[in-house]
Each structure stands twice: as C-alpha cells, then as structure tokens.
Design a protein around this motif. Structure first.
Motif, PDB file in Angstrom:
ATOM      1  N   VAL A  51       0.898  -1.123  -0.010  1.00 55.92           N
ATOM      2  CA  VAL A  51       0.097   0.065   0.033  1.00 55.92           C
ATOM      3  C   VAL A  51       0.948   1.270  -0.036  1.00 55.92           C
ATOM      4  O   VAL A  51       1.895   1.185   0.890  1.00 55.92           O
ATOM      5  CB  VAL A  51      -0.909  -0.057   1.156  1.00 55.92           C
ATOM      6  CG1 VAL A  51      -1.850   1.351   1.238  1.00 55.92           C
ATOM      7  CG2 VAL A  51      -1.809  -1.220   1.316  1.00 55.92           C
ATOM      8  N   VAL A  52       0.439   2.435  -0.930  1.00 58.09           N
ATOM      9  CA  VAL A  52       1.421   3.541  -0.708  1.00 58.09           C
ATOM     10  C   VAL A  52       0.232   4.628  -0.687  1.00 58.09           C
ATOM     11  O   VAL A  52      -0.825   4.669  -1.171  1.00 58.09           O
ATOM     12  CB  VAL A  52       1.942   3.840  -2.424  1.00 58.09           C
ATOM     13  CG1 VAL A  52       2.349   4.772  -2.464  1.00 58.09           C
ATOM     14  CG2 VAL A  52       2.935   2.486  -2.846  1.00 58.09           C
ATOM     15  N   PHE A  53       0.742   5.589   0.333  1.00 60.66           N
ATOM     16  CA  PHE A  53      -0.270   6.684   0.735  1.00 60.66           C
ATOM     17  C   PHE A  53       0.572   7.891   0.034  1.00 60.66           C
ATOM     18  O   PHE A  53       1.694   8.105  -0.079  1.00 60.66           O
ATOM     19  CB  PHE A  53      -0.323   6.813   2.106  1.00 60.66           C
ATOM     20  CG  PHE A  53      -0.953   5.626   2.654  1.00 60.66           C
ATOM     21  CD1 PHE A  53      -2.293   5.647   2.738  1.00 60.66           C
ATOM     22  CD2 PHE A  53      -0.459   4.617   3.361  1.00 60.66           C
ATOM     23  CE1 PHE A  53      -3.160   4.629   3.421  1.00 60.66           C
ATOM     24  CE2 PHE A  53      -1.071   3.393   3.753  1.00 60.66           C
ATOM     25  CZ  PHE A  53      -2.540   3.584   3.753  1.00 60.66           C
ATOM     26  N   TYR A  81       9.396   2.531   3.244  1.00 62.18           N
ATOM     27  CA  TYR A  81      10.069   3.677   2.421  1.00 62.18           C
ATOM     28  C   TYR A  81       9.076   4.955   3.159  1.00 62.18           C
ATOM     29  O   TYR A  81       7.795   4.744   2.970  1.00 62.18           O
ATOM     30  CB  TYR A  81      10.188   3.567   1.130  1.00 62.18           C
ATOM     31  CG  TYR A  81      10.635   4.580   0.241  1.00 62.18           C
ATOM     32  CD1 TYR A  81      10.064   5.690  -0.532  1.00 62.18           C
ATOM     33  CD2 TYR A  81      12.260   5.032   0.413  1.00 62.18           C
ATOM     34  CE1 TYR A  81      10.647   6.460  -1.383  1.00 62.18           C
ATOM     35  CE2 TYR A  81      12.679   6.047  -0.364  1.00 62.18           C
ATOM     36  CZ  TYR A  81      11.725   6.899  -1.296  1.00 62.18           C
ATOM     37  OH  TYR A  81      12.621   7.866  -2.020  1.00 62.18           O
ATOM     38  N   MET A  82       9.877   6.237   3.603  1.00 59.95           N
ATOM     39  CA  MET A  82       8.949   7.149   3.902  1.00 59.95           C
ATOM     40  C   MET A  82       9.899   8.517   3.548  1.00 59.95           C
ATOM     41  O   MET A  82      10.865   8.731   4.033  1.00 59.95           O
ATOM     42  CB  MET A  82       8.896   7.181   5.609  1.00 59.95           C
ATOM     43  CG  MET A  82       7.864   8.141   6.028  1.00 59.95           C
ATOM     44  SD  MET A  82       6.065   8.028   5.575  1.00 59.95           S
ATOM     45  CE  MET A  82       5.310   9.404   6.361  1.00 59.95           C
ATOM     46  N   ALA A  87       7.867  11.811  -4.160  1.00 62.64           N
ATOM     47  CA  ALA A  87       8.440  10.754  -4.166  1.00 62.64           C
ATOM     48  C   ALA A  87       7.426   9.622  -4.293  1.00 62.64           C
ATOM     49  O   ALA A  87       7.384   8.817  -5.028  1.00 62.64           O
ATOM     50  CB  ALA A  87       9.074  10.282  -2.891  1.00 62.64           C
ATOM     51  N   ALA A  88       6.057   9.780  -3.768  1.00 67.49           N
ATOM     52  CA  ALA A  88       5.008   8.805  -3.982  1.00 67.49           C
ATOM     53  C   ALA A  88       4.473   9.152  -5.251  1.00 67.49           C
ATOM     54  O   ALA A  88       4.299   7.859  -5.948  1.00 67.49           O
ATOM     55  CB  ALA A  88       3.894   9.189  -2.971  1.00 67.49           C
ATOM     56  N   THR A  92       4.493   6.249  -9.188  1.00 73.75           N
ATOM     57  CA  THR A  92       3.496   6.354 -10.046  1.00 73.75           C
ATOM     58  C   THR A  92       3.815   6.701 -11.592  1.00 73.75           C
ATOM     59  O   THR A  92       3.629   5.889 -12.515  1.00 73.75           O
ATOM     60  CB  THR A  92       2.113   6.821  -9.746  1.00 73.75           C
ATOM     61  OG1 THR A  92       2.362   8.203  -9.795  1.00 73.75           O
ATOM     62  CG2 THR A  92       1.622   6.546  -8.253  1.00 73.75           C
ATOM     63  N   GLN A  93       4.450   7.684 -11.649  1.00 74.20           N
ATOM     64  CA  GLN A  93       4.928   8.081 -12.937  1.00 74.20           C
ATOM     65  C   GLN A  93       5.911   7.304 -13.578  1.00 74.20           C
ATOM     66  O   GLN A  93       6.137   7.215 -14.847  1.00 74.20           O
ATOM     67  CB  GLN A  93       5.310   9.603 -12.839  1.00 74.20           C
ATOM     68  CG  GLN A  93       4.263  10.643 -12.475  1.00 74.20           C
ATOM     69  CD  GLN A  93       4.847  11.933 -11.864  1.00 74.20           C
ATOM     70  OE1 GLN A  93       5.976  12.013 -11.931  1.00 74.20           O
ATOM     71  NE2 GLN A  93       4.057  12.802 -11.727  1.00 74.20           N
TER      72      GLN A  93
END
Length: 266
Positions: A51-53, A81-82, A87-88, A92-93
C-alpha cells in the motif's frame, strides 16, 4: 464460508473493492473506503499487497490499525520507505503503481470523475451549487497509475453523461489513444464499484458496462438509476454477499470505530 444477511451498502462495497485487489501488487490508496478495502484485502487474500499513501509512506504493514488520512502516523509506522509526496507520485509516474484506488461524487460513461464542484462550469465555479472536497492526489493517481478502481455511490444524479467538472481523468472522450495523446500513462479506469454493482469498460469504446450486480439488483434496475446508457457484459453475474467473517473483520478489526464505514442501526 457462511454468507451474511446482515451487511450495509458500504460493507458490500468494501468487500467488492478488496476482492479486486491482487496479492503482491502495489496499490496507491485514497482516503476513506479505499483504505478500508485495502486493509481487508491484506487480512484475507492479499497479505503481500503493498500500500502506498499520498503523503509518502510506502509499504506499511498497517498492523496498528486503519489510518484516518493519507498523512496519519499509522501510514508511516513500519513503512518500507518514507520520503514525501513528490516521491510517492514519482513512483506512479515511473510505472510502479499497479492500482490507483479513488472515490468521487460524479462519474460519466468513460470513467472521468468529478470531486470538485456541482454546477455550471465555469460560470458558477466561484459559487457552485455544491463545493466538493477537491482532487487531493486523485487526479495524479488517475493520470499515472497502471489501472484505477473507482468508488461512487450509485444515484442517477451522480452518473451523468456530462460532468460538472472533470477532476480525475478516465478514458476522456473514449477515442482510441485519448489518454496517451493527453500525455497520460497507464490503462485508465479498470473497475467502478457502486452501491448497486461492479462495472468495467468495453475495450473498443471505453464505455462503462455492467459486469456484476449486487444482491437485489438487476441490469434493468441499475440502468434505471443511471443517467446514461450502460453497456452490458456478455456474462453478467451476481456478486456474492459478504461472508460473516468479512463483515466481522470490517466491524471489529478494520474499522471498529466506524471512521469510514457506518455502523448498523440497532
């Protein structure tokens, strides 16, 4: 597995959303029911779901419970990773988000979403009939994730041929290569989950079509509550009701405080 007869419209949406998510895939999650569905998936059939937020947490185990926002400290606890919002979205890109899971208030036949305003754009933008929460990161997710899953409450006023405002792009006007011509990547909307059923998109026309009906609904009852003509998949099936265990997990483990899933009236 024992089927439950005691479930709410939100709970069947959550169960449907969780079952669409696949194990060992990466899902970029929006606030609300997408979070609930993702955590349910991890607890049932997809323990390897990453899961990515939006605020920058990637791969948290969510063992401390359901976050109430994309910046909740629970999203960062134990994360792989935080770093931050940029960065999130860079992830996606670069093509690393298998799913984007977002909600909206209004949707059209091509899966374009509105979560900005209701009214006549641009004339009433400053003073719309209804001011909605806005995009957040949903537009970026819709433009960059490999596939998007949409959650929209089913109502004829929410399923419109023309949106008041396009917040998050779907298949745009449905013409071949429309997303790519607009500079987007990914395949766009994959599934739409509503309070009446599950929908996909015809490969040739990119128009929304009925894939599964929820218990108590029919193709006709769904069409009667939709503001545009829906296509119908060749083998429409009925989605199975949530199991007793799935309902228990939602109420007692995933969202015991009822932050996003409304409690059953007693």
């Amino acid at each position: 597995m024992t089927v439950s007869t005691d479930y709410t419209a939100q709970e069947i949406i959550v169960v449907a959303g969780s079952k669409i998510l696949e194990d060992n895939k990466i899902v970029f999650v929006g606030t609300g029911l997408p979070m609930v569905a993702s955590l349910l998936a991890i607890l049932t059939h997809a323990p390897g779901l990453i899961v990515v937020f939006e605020a920058g947490a990637m791969g948290p185990p969510l063992t401390h419970g359901l976050p109430i926002s994309v910046g909740d400290s629970k999203t960062g606890t134990g994360a792989s990773y935080m770093k931050g919002l940029n960065a999130a979205f860079e992830l996606t890109q670069r093509g690393y988000a298998d799913f984007g899971f977002i909600g909206g208030a209004e949707v059209d036949m091509y899966g374009n979403l509105n979560s900005t305003m209701m009214g006549d754009y641009p004339a009433s933008y400053a003073k719309p009939k209804v001011r909605l929460p806005g995009s957040g990161g949903a537009s970026d997710m819709a433009a960059s994730c490999e596939r998007t899953i949409l959650i929209v409450p089913h109502d004829k006023k929410k399923f419109n041929e023309k949106l008041s405002y396009v917040t998050s792009p779907g298949h745009l006007d449905g013409t071949p290569g429309a997303r790519q011509k607009a500079g987007m990547q990914g395949k766009g909307p994959y599934r739409v989950i509503t309070t009446k059923g599950i929908f996909d998109f015809d490969e040739a026309t990119k128009r929304m079509r009925i894939l599964q009906t929820f218990p108590g609904e029919t193709v006709q009852s769904i069409q009667d509550n939709t503001g545009f003509e829906l296509l119908v998949a060749p083998n429409v099936s009925e989605f199975a009701p949530p199991t007793v265990e799935e309902v228990r997990l939602i109420r007692e483990v995933v969202d015991p405080q009822g932050a996003f899933v409304k409690r059953v009236a007693k």
